[in-house]
Enzyme design. Structure first.
Site, PDB file in Angstrom:
ATOM      1  N   LYS A  66     -16.217 -98.949 -84.791  1.00 21.38           N
ATOM      2  CA  LYS A  66     -14.781 -98.619 -84.668  1.00 21.38           C
ATOM      3  C   LYS A  66     -14.160 -99.067 -83.347  1.00 21.38           C
ATOM      4  O   LYS A  66     -12.985 -99.397 -83.305  1.00 21.38           O
ATOM      5  CB  LYS A  66     -14.573 -97.111 -84.837  1.00 21.38           C
ATOM      6  CG  LYS A  66     -14.749 -96.617 -86.260  1.00 21.38           C
ATOM      7  CD  LYS A  66     -14.416 -95.134 -86.361  1.00 21.38           C
ATOM      8  CE  LYS A  66     -14.651 -94.620 -87.763  1.00 21.38           C
ATOM      9  NZ  LYS A  66     -14.192 -93.248 -87.946  1.00 21.38           N
ATOM     10  N   ASP A 102      -7.730 -91.982 -89.089  1.00 23.01           N
ATOM     11  CA  ASP A 102      -8.533 -90.754 -88.971  1.00 23.01           C
ATOM     12  C   ASP A 102      -7.693 -89.581 -88.462  1.00 23.01           C
ATOM     13  O   ASP A 102      -7.713 -88.489 -89.044  1.00 23.01           O
ATOM     14  CB  ASP A 102      -9.712 -90.968 -88.011  1.00 23.01           C
ATOM     15  CG  ASP A 102     -10.798 -91.836 -88.616  1.00 23.01           C
ATOM     16  OD1 ASP A 102     -11.003 -91.768 -89.840  1.00 23.01           O
ATOM     17  OD2 ASP A 102     -11.447 -92.589 -87.860  1.00 23.01           O
TER      18      ASP A 102
END
Ligand code: ATR
Length: 278
Positions: A66, A102
């Site tokens: 990420k 997220d």
């Protein structure tokens, strides 16, 4: 021609993303397929070049890529840059653009059970997941946020980095446990209580605020010890399936312009986990 989407990560074999995205493509009438690709860190650059060369339409990014993917993309939205992590990439006419769904996924899911305006929130943990959640929660009007982390300096650094001293403070886990009745919302972002150590709890619970909401980002087990205990003394609880479904739904929307049925997504995940959790 069928569009191609996917997720890159390591490990990736147990990812539930193909299950929910392929179902959502069917539901929404999108002619596309989603595949899980195992990519080790030393292959990340080659894998991204491959996505580009093949004209893959979009992909999710999970552990451990990420952060590392950011310099490999053409553009990254500001929120993802601030958070320092990308979990969704879209290919727009050959340009790879990174997003982070997220934090927004977590907050959208939380809003299904609580109005956040002027609420007092405790975040347990100061790792990658906490970062995305803290950044996004702080955008909500009037919220006050305390962060407690085993390593106190990490929470302090996070607050400083985001210049959020006005609405946030770092406290010890002991202090959070002593003052737990003050919080309207408690957000658990650490790995404490995750399978196989399902009897671990990040802090002891005695009495909690009336109507307090406890949200744990863990979904294996489906109900952590923290959520079980909080529920037994009156809390409204939410497990990690909600955030998982919403972050996926927001990625799906970025790719297709359509918002999928999150209730259906959650049900699929629950059914899938049903047989496996402890
Ligand atoms: P993620 O990206 O999933 O958030 P991470 O960045 O490694 O993962 O962060 C893990 C979080 O869980 C951190 O807040 C970590 O606390 P430290 O910063 O003190 O390491 C917390 N954590 C992990 N194991 C823990 C344990 N056994 N007890 C308390 N906190 C723990």
């Amino acid at each position: 021609m069928k569009s191609l989407y996917g997720v890159i990560g390591s490990p990736i074999a147990h990812s539930m993303s193909p299950l929910i995205h392929n179902d959502a493509f069917l539901q929404k009438g999108v002619d596309a397929y989603y595949h899980a690709f195992h990519v080790d860190p030393e292959e990340l650059e080659t894998a991204v070049a491959g996505m580009r060369a093949l004209g893959v339409n979009g992909f999710n990014v999970t552990i451990p890529h990420k952060e590392a993917i950011i310099p490999l993309l053409d553009r990254v939205e500001d929120a993802a840059l601030q958070i320092g992590a990308v979990n969704t990439v879209v290919n727009r006419n050959g340009e790879l653009i990174g997003y982070n769904t997220d934090g927004r996924g977590f907050v959208e899911a939380l809003k299904e059970v609580v109005k956040l305006k002027d609420k007092h929130v405790l975040i347990i943990g100061a790792g990658g997941a906490a970062r995305a959640i803290f950044y996004t929660l702080a955008l909500e009007e009037g919220v006050q946020i305390d962060i407690c982390n085993r390593t106190v300096s990490k929470a302090e650094d996070l607050i400083k980095e985001f210049s959020l001293e006005r609405i946030a403070r770092s406290i010890t886990v002991d202090q959070a446990a002593r003052e737990i009745q003050r919080y309207d919302v408690v957000v658990q972002t650490t790995s404490v209580g995750m399978h196989p150590k399902i009897n671990d709890i990040p802090l002891p619970l005695k009495s909690i605020k009336h109507h307090a909401v406890f949200s744990d980002i863990i979904y294996n087990p489906i109900e952590t010890k923290l959520l079980q205990e909080a529920k037994s003394i009156g809390a409204i609880t939410q497990n990690g399936i909600h955030m998982f479904a919403y972050q996926a739904a927001l990625a799906f929307e970025i790719w297709t312009g359509k918002f999928p049925d999150t209730v259906r997504m959650k049900k699929l995940v629950e059914e899938h986990l049903g047989g496996k959790t402890c």
